[in-house]
Write an enzyme that holds these catalytic residues in place. Structure first.
Site, PDB file in Angstrom:
ATOM      1  N   LYS A 193     -30.616 -11.682   3.547  1.00  8.23           N
ATOM      2  CA  LYS A 193     -31.313 -11.306   4.773  1.00  8.23           C
ATOM      3  C   LYS A 193     -32.804 -11.325   4.414  1.00  8.23           C
ATOM      4  O   LYS A 193     -33.528 -10.328   4.573  1.00  8.23           O
ATOM      5  CB  LYS A 193     -30.819  -9.914   5.224  1.00  8.23           C
ATOM      6  CG  LYS A 193     -31.320  -9.467   6.575  1.00  8.23           C
ATOM      7  CD  LYS A 193     -30.678 -10.199   7.739  1.00  8.23           C
ATOM      8  CE  LYS A 193     -31.296  -9.749   9.055  1.00  8.23           C
ATOM      9  NZ  LYS A 193     -30.964 -10.626  10.178  1.00  8.23           N
ATOM     10  N   ASP A 249     -18.749  -7.483   0.824  1.00 10.50           N
ATOM     11  CA  ASP A 249     -17.654  -6.621   1.239  1.00 10.50           C
ATOM     12  C   ASP A 249     -17.259  -6.969   2.680  1.00 10.50           C
ATOM     13  O   ASP A 249     -16.088  -7.180   3.010  1.00 10.50           O
ATOM     14  CB  ASP A 249     -18.128  -5.161   1.152  1.00 10.50           C
ATOM     15  CG  ASP A 249     -16.998  -4.170   1.237  1.00 10.50           C
ATOM     16  OD1 ASP A 249     -15.837  -4.604   1.310  1.00 10.50           O
ATOM     17  OD2 ASP A 249     -17.267  -2.954   1.239  1.00 10.50           O
TER      18      ASP A 249
END
Ligand code: NAD
Length: 367
Positions: A193, A249
């Protein structure tokens, strides 16, 4: 006869049920390939809390550190949810990963042709999907400090977690990603990001630099929000995805649903020291179905296959497990989570038995 020491940690909820089936398969395949697995069971997570007050005892940690490999099923459940974070069952996982130095989590998500109908996505979108998510496992938000919740003078509270990565941490996981891609279709997508988070801007720079040593691998970068979207829009574009702990995850759970059920997906967590590794399904302890014989043991069985491949260099034996699972699915055996409408599901133990039978059958028919 070769002998490997395996620490077996069934944990909580459906853990003991699915582990029992994986062990049966492991023993059959071990016998066939002339390998003796010395299995040592120990409590972990909630089961360990109930027995000794803490989720991971020194003895269990020692067992894991001394073993040639660790097999874990799952930990956690509502019974322990009111405990302080430092005492929760999930702490055992984090401690094992940290103490064993397991920084690389490999999560393959591959469509089994027979299960196309079990996915919520259209067959033309998922047919042929074969993705490996390489998730960083010992850094980022889950371990960074400062962390915690503090009371403020005005009576409100303030919660903090910290996303931290150093250059060496990014370099080593990037290398695992590139090396994995090299053995597959030679495409690596690094997910970050970098437009918002400085930590992942560093991530992008370091991954690009490591990429210079892998000119044969095509490297691309993608923002995590776009990746979440692309995984359901056009998952076939991905070969290997490498990403940090939290993003990995979430994205690997999303990737799991492409395959129909979280109950199908194995994982390997590999350490700095190649002798250390832990194998576990990516799902949790599924307390909603625990003790009912409803759990799908295939992710745990396939995790045992990954152990043979990565820890014991037994690629043929690993392939045997994969083939047995494929054959069982092709014959129409389904646990409830992957059963199409109108198909009568079988139990956890019946699924384990079916895989064992296939493994024995392929033994008899081998030239
Ligand atoms: P979960 O993965 O346990 O369950 C999510 C859903 O998937 C549930 O409906 C469950 O029934 C189903 N499911 C999961 N595994 C299945 C299987 N093998 N066969 C059939 N269905 C299956 O996630 P959750 O409900 O968010 O968490 C339950 C507990 O597990 C919590 O305490 C959580 O902290 C813990 N957890 C542990 C691990 C781990 O041990 N690695 C991972 C995730 C969650």
């Amino acid at each position: 006869m070769k002998r490997f020491n395996v620490a077996v940690l069934p944990g909580d909820g459906i853990g003991p049920e699915i582990m029992a089936e994986a062990i049966k398969v492991l023993q059959v395949v071990g016998k066939r390939f002339g390998v003796d697995f010395k299995l040592t069971h120990a409590l972990v997570g909630g089961a360990s809390i109930d027995a000794s007050g803490i989720p991971l005892t020194d003895e269990t940690l020692r067992l894991a550190l001394d073993a040639d490999a660790v097999m874990l099923a799952a930990v956690g459940g509502p019974k322990w949810e009111s405990l302080d974070y430092s005492l929760r069952p999930e702490r055992a996982l984090l401690a094992l990963r940290k103490e064993m130095g397991l920084f690389a989590n490999l999560r393959p998500a591959k469509i089994h042709k027979a299960l196309m109908g079990a996915s919520t996505l259209k067959p033309e979108v998922i047919d042929g999907v074969d993705i490996l998510v390489v998730r960083e496992l010992t850094g980022g938000l889950y371990f960074g400090t400062p962390k915690g919740v503090e009371k403020l003078p005005d009576g409100t509270e303030r919660g903090v977690n910290t996303m931290v990565y150093t250059t060496p941490e990014i370099e080593r996981i990037a290398k695992v990603g590139f090396e994995a891609a090299r053995k597959r279709r030679k495409k690596l997508c690094s997910v970050d990001k970098a437009n918002v988070l400085e930590t992942t801007e560093l991530w992008r720079r370091v991954v690009s630099r490591v990429g210079k040593d892998f000119p044969d691998v095509e490297l691309s970068h993608m923002y995590v929000d776009n990746c979440a979207m692309q995984l359901v829009r056009n998952p076939k574009q991905f070969d290997v995805i490498v990403t940090e702990n939290t993003f990995g995850d979430i994205l690997s759970d999303e990737a799991s649903m492409l395959t129909g059920s979280i109950g199908m997906l194995p994982s390997a967590s590999l350490g700095v020291d190649s002798r250390r590794a832990m194998y576990e399904p990516i799902h949790g302890s599924a307390p909603d179905i625990a003790g009912k014989g409803l759990a799908n043991p295939l992710a745990t069985i396939l995790s045992a296959g990954m152990m043979l491949n990565y820890s014991f260099d037994m690629q043929d034996a690993a392939m045997e497990i994969e083939k047995a699972v494929e054959a069982v699915l092709n014959k129409g055996f389904r646990t409830a989570d992957i059963a199409e409408q109108g198909v009568k599901p079988i139990s956890t133990a019946q699924m384990g038995e079916a895989v064992v039978k296939e493994a024995l059958h392929s033994h008899r028919t081998k030239p």
